[in-house]
Scaffold this active site. Structure first.
Site, PDB file in Angstrom:
ATOM      1  N   HIS A  30      -6.844  15.573  15.691  1.00 40.24           N
ATOM      2  CA  HIS A  30      -5.365  15.192  17.177  1.00 40.24           C
ATOM      3  C   HIS A  30      -6.174  13.711  17.715  1.00 40.24           C
ATOM      4  CE1 HIS A  30      -2.848  18.508  16.012  1.00 40.24           C
ATOM      5  NE2 HIS A  30      -3.839  19.577  16.701  1.00 40.24           N
TER       6      HIS A  30
ATOM      7  N   ARG B 255     -14.678  17.044  15.503  1.00 38.71           N
ATOM      8  CA  ARG B 255     -14.027  18.119  15.208  1.00 38.71           C
ATOM      9  C   ARG B 255     -13.570  17.252  13.645  1.00 38.71           C
ATOM     10  NH1 ARG B 255      -9.115  21.050  17.815  1.00 38.71           N
ATOM     11  NH2 ARG B 255      -8.017  19.129  18.958  1.00 38.71           N
TER      12      ARG B 255
ATOM     13  N   GLU C 244      -7.611  29.785  16.221  1.00 38.74           N
ATOM     14  CA  GLU C 244      -6.469  29.309  17.000  1.00 38.74           C
ATOM     15  C   GLU C 244      -4.956  30.047  16.254  1.00 38.74           C
ATOM     16  OE1 GLU C 244      -6.321  25.299  16.316  1.00 38.74           O
ATOM     17  OE2 GLU C 244      -7.103  25.212  14.803  1.00 38.74           O
TER      18      GLU C 244
ATOM     19  N   ASP D  88      -2.549  26.641  20.943  1.00 43.95           N
ATOM     20  CA  ASP D  88      -2.575  26.959  19.581  1.00 43.95           C
ATOM     21  C   ASP D  88      -2.308  28.661  19.367  1.00 43.95           C
ATOM     22  OD1 ASP D  88      -1.309  24.361  18.245  1.00 43.95           O
ATOM     23  OD2 ASP D  88      -3.944  24.151  17.323  1.00 43.95           O
TER      24      ASP D  88
END
Length: 262
Positions: free
Chosen positions: A44, A69, A145, A171
């Site tokens: 993200h 990530r 998540e 999430d």
């Protein structure tokens, strides 16, 4: 070599920061602030692979343990992040033990039973003398998540090569039925699931990681048993501080228009 015990200390949880912006100097300063790890967000965050490499270099220069990530649970993505200098990877949207095993294999070389291709482009502290020694110091955290991931939690934690889990509360709250992330009505159930996740990881001697909006929330997660805790994010910390400074200059209370911290 990287700190292979990060997140596993029973009496001293590891605290980290999250980087989403392509600012190597800013990232280096964050890494110099005393965090145990800094993770660059390829999913993200506003960074591509070139920016991820710059961020990992900056984190190393700042003295924190570099994590990444990855965009998705892909052997190519995981391998590139590790080749670029990450000492650990956080893999998003893992829904099952089979998917967790895929992530673990992608992060380890064939000498350790994995699938990672050998390409030490950045020889340094994150590469040992042998592939097997390098594998021993790589940390693989898979994200819990989704409803499927939560249902398969114990089996995911039991996968060899998975060092622990990392929870995305935003999430996960949606997966539990919230209409917006962290909706008030869902928080009691979310807290109960977070505590279950932390207990399940602890019982197996594995890392219990969680993403937090701020330090105050991070302190609560420590009390719940988490051991690998992201306490700050670059963009939300920047936004909060400039709002605070502007409010101080005007001698007015901060208006709180920063929105949801991520």
């Amino acid at each position: 070599m990287p700190n292979s015990t990060i997140g596993r200390q029973r009496d001293a949880p590891s605290f980290g920061a999250w980087v989403t912006l392509d600012s190597p100097v800013g990232t280096e300063q964050i890494a110099r602030s005393g965090f145990d790890y800094v993770c660059v967000d390829g999913q993200h965050g506003l960074v591509g692979y070139d920016a991820q490499v710059r961020a990992l270099l900056a984190i190393t220069a700042g003295g924190a343990t570099p994590f990444a990530r990855v965009v998705t649970n892909s052997p190519a993505e995981i391998g590139r992040a590790l080749d670029a200098g990450a000492h650990g990877v956080i893999v998003p949207l893992v829904n099952s033990a089979a998917e967790a095993e895929q992530a673990a294999r992608a992060a380890r070389y064939p000498t350790s039973g994995g699938d990672r291709s050998y390409g030490p482009m950045r020889l340094g502290s994150h590469f040992a003398e042998t592939p097997g020694d390098t594998d021993a110091s790589v940390t693989v955290l898979v994200m819990i998540e989704t409803a499927s991931g939560l249902a398969d939690l114990e089996a995911i934690l039991d996968v060899d090569g998975v060092d622990g889990v990392y929870v995305g509360p935003y999430d996960l709250s949606l997966a539990l039925g919230a209409r917006v992330p962290l909706e008030e009505e869902i928080l009691p159930r979310l807290d109960a699931e977070l505590e279950r996740i932390a207990r399940a990881a602890a019982s197996r001697g594995k890392v219990a990681g969680v993403h937090c909006a701020d330090g105050e929330q991070a302190a609560k997660r420590v009390e719940q048993g988490f051991t690998f805790i992201t306490a700050a994010t670059d963009v939300s910390s920047l936004r909060a501080d400039v709002q605070r400074q502007l409010a101080a200059a005007k001698r007015i209370p901060p208006d709180g228009r920063g929105g949801m911290s991520y």
